[in-house]
Design a protein around this motif. Structure first.
Motif, short mmCIF file in Angstrom:
data_model
loop_
_atom_site.label_atom_id
_atom_site.label_comp_id
_atom_site.label_asym_id
_atom_site.label_seq_id
_atom_site.Cartn_x
_atom_site.Cartn_y
_atom_site.Cartn_z
N LEU A 4 -36.68 10.97 -47.15
CA LEU A 4 -36.62 9.59 -47.59
C LEU A 4 -37.51 8.71 -46.73
O LEU A 4 -37.37 8.69 -45.50
N LYS A 5 -38.43 8.00 -47.36
CA LYS A 5 -39.23 7.02 -46.64
C LYS A 5 -38.29 5.86 -46.33
O LYS A 5 -37.75 5.24 -47.25
N THR A 6 -38.11 5.58 -45.05
CA THR A 6 -37.08 4.64 -44.62
C THR A 6 -37.68 3.53 -43.77
O THR A 6 -38.48 3.78 -42.87
N LEU A 23 -31.49 9.77 -37.07
CA LEU A 23 -31.79 9.93 -38.49
C LEU A 23 -32.83 11.02 -38.73
O LEU A 23 -32.67 11.85 -39.62
N GLU A 24 -33.89 11.00 -37.95
CA GLU A 24 -34.97 11.98 -38.16
C GLU A 24 -34.53 13.39 -37.79
O GLU A 24 -35.04 14.36 -38.33
N VAL A 31 -39.27 7.63 -41.03
CA VAL A 31 -39.31 6.18 -40.82
C VAL A 31 -40.75 5.72 -41.01
O VAL A 31 -41.67 6.20 -40.35
N VAL A 32 -40.92 4.79 -41.96
CA VAL A 32 -42.26 4.31 -42.30
C VAL A 32 -42.54 2.92 -41.73
O VAL A 32 -43.65 2.43 -41.83
#
Length: 136
Positions: A4-6, A23-24, A31-32
């Motif tokens: 998921l791009k977050t 999260l990662e 994370v974007v």
């Protein structure tokens, strides 16, 4: 499983860095981008070239509010999944956040595991075809 791009809106660098690392490592997250204040978050989230599947927002920021971020982000790209992670997850805050488009509200003090599970389920497609589908 798709990552998921977050995008994360959190004003505390310590909390933000810990959250990103967790999260990662645990969930399929990439994370974007990050922001510390409402204006920066709104600017990034309303730019059409910036893509995020998931936006994690804190309510109380150094400048502005996560409520303003939710309002602007939901109008800019309503297909995005927005969740709130806050130390102030009172019933009133939860209600207000869902009115502004948040799918879920998580309490930082005792619902981090629930946030991780939510992210895993969202990435695995358990939300159906819509990333905004409600997960229980």
């Amino acid at each position: 499983m798709e990552r998921l791009k977050t995008y994360i809106v959190e004003d505390s660098k310590v909390i933000r860095d810990s959250l990103i690392a967790a999260l990662e490592e645990i969930a399929p997250i990439q994370v974007v981008g990050v922001a510390e204040d409402e204006a920066s978050a709104v600017r990034w989230l309303t730019e059409s070239s910036n893509a995020a599947d998931l936006v994690i927002v804190d309510i109380f920021l150094k400048l502005g509010s996560g409520l303003g971020v939710l309002r602007a982000a939901d109008h800019a790209q309503p297909a995005r999944t927005m969740v709130v992670l806050s130390n102030h997850a009172t019933p009133e805050i939860r209600r207000r956040c869902t009115e502004l488009g948040a799918r879920k509200v998580f309490d930082k003090s005792n619902e981090l595991d629930a946030l991780m599970l939510y992210c895993e389920r969202l990435a695995s497609g358990e939300a159906g075809n819509s990333m905004r589908g409600e997960l229980t």
